[in-house]
Design an enzyme around this catalytic site. Structure first.
Site, PDB file in Angstrom:
ATOM      1  N   THR A  23      -3.563 -10.743 -12.060  1.00 23.49           N
ATOM      2  CA  THR A  23      -2.455 -11.104 -11.157  1.00 23.49           C
ATOM      3  C   THR A  23      -2.672 -10.436  -9.797  1.00 23.49           C
ATOM      4  OG1 THR A  23      -0.966  -9.268 -11.699  1.00 23.49           O
ATOM      5  CG2 THR A  23      -0.849 -11.211 -13.128  1.00 23.49           C
ATOM      6  N   GLY A  24      -2.196 -11.111  -8.750  1.00 22.30           N
ATOM      7  CA  GLY A  24      -2.325 -10.569  -7.396  1.00 22.30           C
ATOM      8  C   GLY A  24      -3.771 -10.428  -6.976  1.00 22.30           C
ATOM      9  N   SER A  27      -5.869 -10.616  -2.805  1.00 20.02           N
ATOM     10  CA  SER A  27      -6.294  -9.567  -1.869  1.00 20.02           C
ATOM     11  C   SER A  27      -6.464  -8.226  -2.597  1.00 20.02           C
ATOM     12  CB  SER A  27      -5.278  -9.413  -0.732  1.00 20.02           C
ATOM     13  OG  SER A  27      -4.114  -8.781  -1.214  1.00 20.02           O
ATOM     14  N   GLY A  28      -6.919  -7.236  -1.848  1.00 14.64           N
ATOM     15  CA  GLY A  28      -6.927  -5.849  -2.298  1.00 14.64           C
ATOM     16  C   GLY A  28      -7.614  -5.563  -3.623  1.00 14.64           C
ATOM     17  N   TYR A 178      10.086   1.717  -5.690  1.00 15.13           N
ATOM     18  CA  TYR A 178       8.652   1.572  -5.986  1.00 15.13           C
ATOM     19  C   TYR A 178       8.222   2.555  -7.083  1.00 15.13           C
ATOM     20  CZ  TYR A 178       3.595   1.494  -5.475  1.00 15.13           C
ATOM     21  OH  TYR A 178       2.238   1.391  -5.737  1.00 15.13           O
TER      22      TYR A 178
HETATM   23  N1  LIG Z   1      -3.318   0.437  -2.253  1.00 20.19           N
HETATM   24  C1  LIG Z   1      -3.056   1.584  -2.827  1.00 20.19           C
HETATM   25  O1  LIG Z   1      -3.333   2.684  -2.272  1.00 20.19           O
HETATM   26  C2  LIG Z   1      -2.437   1.631  -4.191  1.00 20.19           C
HETATM   27  C3  LIG Z   1      -2.222   2.900  -4.798  1.00 20.19           C
HETATM   28  C4  LIG Z   1      -1.672   2.947  -6.065  1.00 20.19           C
HETATM   29  C5  LIG Z   1      -1.329   1.773  -6.719  1.00 20.19           C
HETATM   30  N2  LIG Z   1      -1.517   0.560  -6.117  1.00 20.19           N
HETATM   31  C6  LIG Z   1      -1.130  -0.657  -6.853  1.00 20.19           C
HETATM   32  O2  LIG Z   1      -2.191  -1.578  -6.795  1.00 20.19           O
HETATM   33  C7  LIG Z   1      -1.696  -2.900  -7.010  1.00 20.19           C
HETATM   34  C8  LIG Z   1      -2.369  -3.863  -6.039  1.00 20.19           C
HETATM   35  O3  LIG Z   1      -1.979  -3.523  -4.726  1.00 20.19           O
HETATM   36  P1  LIG Z   1      -2.983  -3.576  -3.481  1.00 20.19           P
HETATM   37  O4  LIG Z   1      -3.063  -2.209  -2.952  1.00 20.19           O
HETATM   38  O5  LIG Z   1      -4.204  -4.318  -3.816  1.00 20.19           O
HETATM   39  O6  LIG Z   1      -2.054  -4.408  -2.446  1.00 20.19           O
HETATM   40  P2  LIG Z   1      -2.196  -5.859  -1.772  1.00 20.19           P
HETATM   41  O7  LIG Z   1      -3.485  -5.992  -1.049  1.00 20.19           O
HETATM   42  O8  LIG Z   1      -0.929  -6.020  -0.997  1.00 20.19           O
HETATM   43  O9  LIG Z   1      -2.199  -6.844  -3.013  1.00 20.19           O
HETATM   44  C9  LIG Z   1      -1.019  -7.180  -3.693  1.00 20.19           C
HETATM   45  C10 LIG Z   1      -1.240  -8.484  -4.419  1.00 20.19           C
HETATM   46  O10 LIG Z   1      -0.006  -8.821  -5.103  1.00 20.19           O
HETATM   47  C11 LIG Z   1       0.305 -10.167  -4.768  1.00 20.19           C
HETATM   48  N3  LIG Z   1       1.745 -10.464  -4.858  1.00 20.19           N
HETATM   49  C12 LIG Z   1       2.749  -9.902  -4.149  1.00 20.19           C
HETATM   50  N4  LIG Z   1       3.913 -10.499  -4.458  1.00 20.19           N
HETATM   51  C13 LIG Z   1       3.641 -11.464  -5.380  1.00 20.19           C
HETATM   52  C14 LIG Z   1       4.403 -12.429  -6.056  1.00 20.19           C
HETATM   53  N5  LIG Z   1       5.722 -12.573  -5.847  1.00 20.19           N
HETATM   54  N6  LIG Z   1       3.793 -13.257  -6.934  1.00 20.19           N
HETATM   55  C15 LIG Z   1       2.463 -13.165  -7.135  1.00 20.19           C
HETATM   56  N7  LIG Z   1       1.671 -12.287  -6.510  1.00 20.19           N
HETATM   57  C16 LIG Z   1       2.254 -11.443  -5.631  1.00 20.19           C
HETATM   58  C17 LIG Z   1      -0.204 -10.340  -3.344  1.00 20.19           C
HETATM   59  O11 LIG Z   1      -0.285 -11.719  -3.027  1.00 20.19           O
HETATM   60  P3  LIG Z   1      -0.235 -12.262  -1.505  1.00 20.19           P
HETATM   61  O12 LIG Z   1      -1.641 -12.195  -0.988  1.00 20.19           O
HETATM   62  O13 LIG Z   1       0.252 -13.645  -1.668  1.00 20.19           O
HETATM   63  O14 LIG Z   1       0.702 -11.367  -0.745  1.00 20.19           O
HETATM   64  C18 LIG Z   1      -1.537  -9.646  -3.460  1.00 20.19           C
HETATM   65  O15 LIG Z   1      -2.491 -10.482  -4.070  1.00 20.19           O
HETATM   66  C19 LIG Z   1      -0.176  -2.796  -6.870  1.00 20.19           C
HETATM   67  O16 LIG Z   1       0.415  -2.874  -8.149  1.00 20.19           O
HETATM   68  C20 LIG Z   1       0.055  -1.413  -6.272  1.00 20.19           C
HETATM   69  O17 LIG Z   1       1.291  -0.858  -6.700  1.00 20.19           O
HETATM   70  C21 LIG Z   1      -2.061   0.466  -4.860  1.00 20.19           C
END
Ligand SMILES: NC(=O)c1ccc[n+]([C@@H]2O[C@H](COP(=O)([O-])OP(=O)(O)OC[C@H]3O[C@@H](n4cnc5c(N)ncnc54)[C@H](OP(=O)(O)O)[C@@H]3O)[C@@H](O)[C@H]2O)c1
Length: 295
Positions: A23-24, A27-28, A178
């Site tokens: 899921t998601g 990106s990222g 969060y």
């Molecule tokens: N980045 C960090 O430092 C960090 C640290 C600890 C934990 N995390 C965790 O890592 C995970 C991924 O985050 P990331 O850092 O890769 O951020 P990100 O680049 O913002 O990726 C988030 C993903 O979730 C998707 N998403 C958001 N709302 C959604 C919805 N309603 N339905 C379906 N998909 C949805 C986004 O899709 P869109 O492209 O359409 O927006 C995107 O693909 C998250 O659970 C976050 O809590 C991140």
């Protein structure tokens, strides 16, 4: 042939014939995870809410991994009906499911209420993944050995499950919402692993590190500013995805369940995350809110 080339060739087929859902993955960390799993030979479903962003990610992943078996399937985790349709669709397309990575997540400095009437952070980060996992459990049990990996965060250590105001309706704080949702990811993982004992389906969760993604970037709040300022010092998405991919694919990852990982090692989560009563209560409340009934 060099030993590292041999190792890469051996790894390339590690997930041949396996079906993985992330899921998601537009990106990222999710995109990097999907790409890593595709490079290991898996058939990968990108569970995305936006077709254009999903399709762009798919093309990049196919190019990077040299694996054509990557598809986009739409799901909006802010709508539980969309989660149900996605799960139905997946069951029709695949006779087995080997890996489910519950990765998508948001941070919102302002309270956003979804069309379902939930706090968006709570619904997207916890409830939707709780529902999706439960809807796919029969398929995963029938596909055992299979693996579930939930992407949490060290924010869990500051989290508290406030059963009196789960949706932040009385008093909202972006950070509290969060960190509560990320603690919910850990509690869900541990409770799920207990319920899955003996089925051959494992459930683990991960702190990916501090990773340079779109996460919290568009937020006007302090976190948004910090994220933009410190981006150059953060891990790349590929580095952030490493532990997730390892848990989803490696022989070592297969032996562990009900654990929390960072940097490919088990670490301790918060005291509250080990509270069996909180985990059970959160499970029951989540069943009620998602309309699952008692599972
Ligand atoms: N980045 C960090 O430092 C960090 C640290 C600890 C934990 N995390 C965790 O890592 C995970 C991924 O985050 P990331 O850092 O890769 O951020 P990100 O680049 O913002 O990726 C988030 C993903 O979730 C998707 N998403 C958001 N709302 C959604 C919805 N309603 N339905 C379906 N998909 C949805 C986004 O899709 P869109 O492209 O359409 O927006 C995107 O693909 C998250 O659970 C976050 O809590 C991140």
């Amino acid at each position: 042939m060099s030993s590292s080339k041999l190792e890469t060739d051996k790894q390339a087929g590690l997930l041949q014939g396996k079906v993985c859902v992330v899921t998601g993955s537009s990106s990222g960390i999710g995109k990097a995870t999907a790409s890593g799993l595709a490079a290991l030979g898996a058939t990968v479903v990108l569970a995305c809410r936006d077709f254009v962003r999903g399709e762009l990610a798919r093309q990049e992943i196919v190019r990077e991994s040299n694996n054509q078996n990557v598809s986009v399937d739409l799901v909006d985790l802010a709508r539980l009906n969309s989660v149900r349709s996605f799960a139905d669709d997946l069951r029709q397309k695949f006779s087995h499911l080997d890996v489910l990575v519950n990765n998508a997540g948001i941070y919102s400095s302002k309270r956003v209420v979804t069309a379902d009437g939930f706090d968006a952070t709570f619904e997207i980060n916890h409830l939707a993944h709780f529902l999706l996992t439960n809807l796919l459990l029969d398929l995963m049990k029938a596909s055992a050995p299979s693996r579930i990996v939930n992407v949490s965060s060290e924010a869990q250590s500051r989290g508290h499950i406030n059963f009196n105001d789960l949706q932040g309706g009385r008093k909202y704080s972006g950070w509290k919402s969060y960190s509560q949702s990320k603690l919910a990811n850990v509690l869900f993982t541990y409770e799920l692993a207990r319920r899955l004992e003996g089925t051959g389906v494992t459930a683990n969760c991960v702190h990916p590190g501090t990773v340079r993604t779109n996460f919290a970037r568009s937020n006007g709040g302090l976190l948004g500013l910090i994220v933009r300022l410190f981006a150059p010092l953060m891990l790349s998405p590929k580095q952030g995805a490493k532990t997730v991919i390892w848990l989803a694919s490696s022989p070592e990852g297969a032996h562990s369940t009900g654990k929390y990982f960072s940097k490919q090692s088990e670490i301790k989560s918060s005291k509250e995350s080990y509270d069996l009563e909180v985990a059970k209560h959160l499970w029951d409340v989540s069943c009620e809110l998602t309309g699952l009934g008692q599972v």
